[in-house]
Scaffold this active site. Sequence first.
Site, mmCIF file in Angstrom:
data_model
loop_
_atom_site.group_PDB
_atom_site.id
_atom_site.type_symbol
_atom_site.label_atom_id
_atom_site.label_comp_id
_atom_site.label_asym_id
_atom_site.label_seq_id
_atom_site.Cartn_x
_atom_site.Cartn_y
_atom_site.Cartn_z
ATOM 1 C CG ASN A 175 5.346 -12.526 1.094
ATOM 2 O OD1 ASN A 175 4.296 -12.194 1.522
ATOM 3 N ND2 ASN A 175 6.592 -11.784 1.074
ATOM 4 N N GLY A 176 7.994 -13.822 2.886
ATOM 5 C CA GLY A 176 8.400 -13.739 4.208
ATOM 6 C C GLY A 176 9.810 -13.605 4.287
ATOM 7 C CE LYS B 36 1.761 -11.315 -0.530
ATOM 8 N NZ LYS B 36 1.619 -10.913 1.160
ATOM 9 C CD GLN C 69 -3.193 -7.837 -2.845
ATOM 10 O OE1 GLN C 69 -3.025 -6.891 -2.305
ATOM 11 N NE2 GLN C 69 -2.261 -9.177 -2.472
ATOM 12 C CB ALA D 199 6.801 -6.921 1.349
ATOM 13 C CB VAL E 184 -0.951 -0.028 1.155
ATOM 14 C CG1 VAL E 184 -1.831 1.260 1.231
ATOM 15 C CG2 VAL E 184 -2.005 -1.086 1.239
ATOM 16 C CG HIS F 224 3.182 -13.426 4.870
ATOM 17 N ND1 HIS F 224 3.067 -11.992 4.961
ATOM 18 C CD2 HIS F 224 4.488 -13.688 5.737
ATOM 19 C CE1 HIS F 224 3.777 -11.557 5.892
ATOM 20 N NE2 HIS F 224 4.417 -12.559 6.383
ATOM 21 C CB CYS G 201 -4.631 -7.270 4.276
ATOM 22 S SG CYS G 201 -4.595 -5.733 5.313
#
Length: 308
Positions: free
Chosen positions: A205-206, A147, A76, A229, A24, A175, A105
């Site tokens: 992811n992570g 995701k 997304q 990210a 974001v 994630h 999220c």
Amino acid sequence: MGTENTIVELLKSDKLVYMSAPMVRYSKLPFRTLVRKYGCDVAFTPMIISESFVKSEKARANEFKTIPSDRPLVVQFAASNPFDLANATELIAPYADGVDINCGCPQRWAMKEGYGAHLINHPELVKEMIRHTRSKICDEGFSISIKIRIHNDISTTVDLCRKAESAGASWITVHGRTTSERHTPVHYDSIKIIKDSVTIPVIANGNVFTTKDAQEIYDETNADGVMSARGILHNPALFAGYNKTPMCCVKDYIKIAAEFETPFIPFRHHLTFMLEKMIPKSDKEHFCALRSKEAVLNYLSDHYEILE
């Protein structure tokens, strides 16, 4: 775009695919342009609220900007029902290679609205969102992905992923943390279990901060790609093998930001992240207090001879 999916074909190759995460405020066109110069294979837009995107021309103009070279691109969306997601996807499909449903999220406002990690506990809804969206998109090569975060009971996550696959999901990004975990160790063992439980590609992811991290995560999970990210936000040249942002990357960002007329606040924010390891602690407060692009550029010229 033809029927061959650029992203899925890439994920099925022998190459470890590098992805820049949806962030974001940050993963907008200038940043995507920058990371593509430094080894990023697939870039995501920030999360976009599908309902407002469909209803508001202003929201569409503000939230989605791209150019022909901004590919492969995944948009997304945060959605709470199949109709908003499908309608939003129809609007962006000619300009992107895929759409992703945010099922990860963990922020309270998002979950309260039925977005993000709320969806991992509603696999039937996720299935219907994928199916309905697929029925609206004629291009078979256009990817529809999700995701997610993981559950404490990994079998529940496996069930979600299998249902998503059965509904037509093209690939899944995992994630490896639960909704209550933030900067804790990543459960790579859980990502591997998911990878072993589905036949579609899986992205890990992570905690991807270096290419060494990426390779180790690949070795541990057998994932088809990795997504960064925080790592790529602080070091957009991460996937090119740099362990910290090189000055050439900073210079490239300044040029790209000028080309796209990036507003001052995101311009300074990105530079603050990139220069975090370079700017002395005593200077950080001063840098963050600068109030114009000219002031920022003068600071960089005076301290780092960054401008020619």
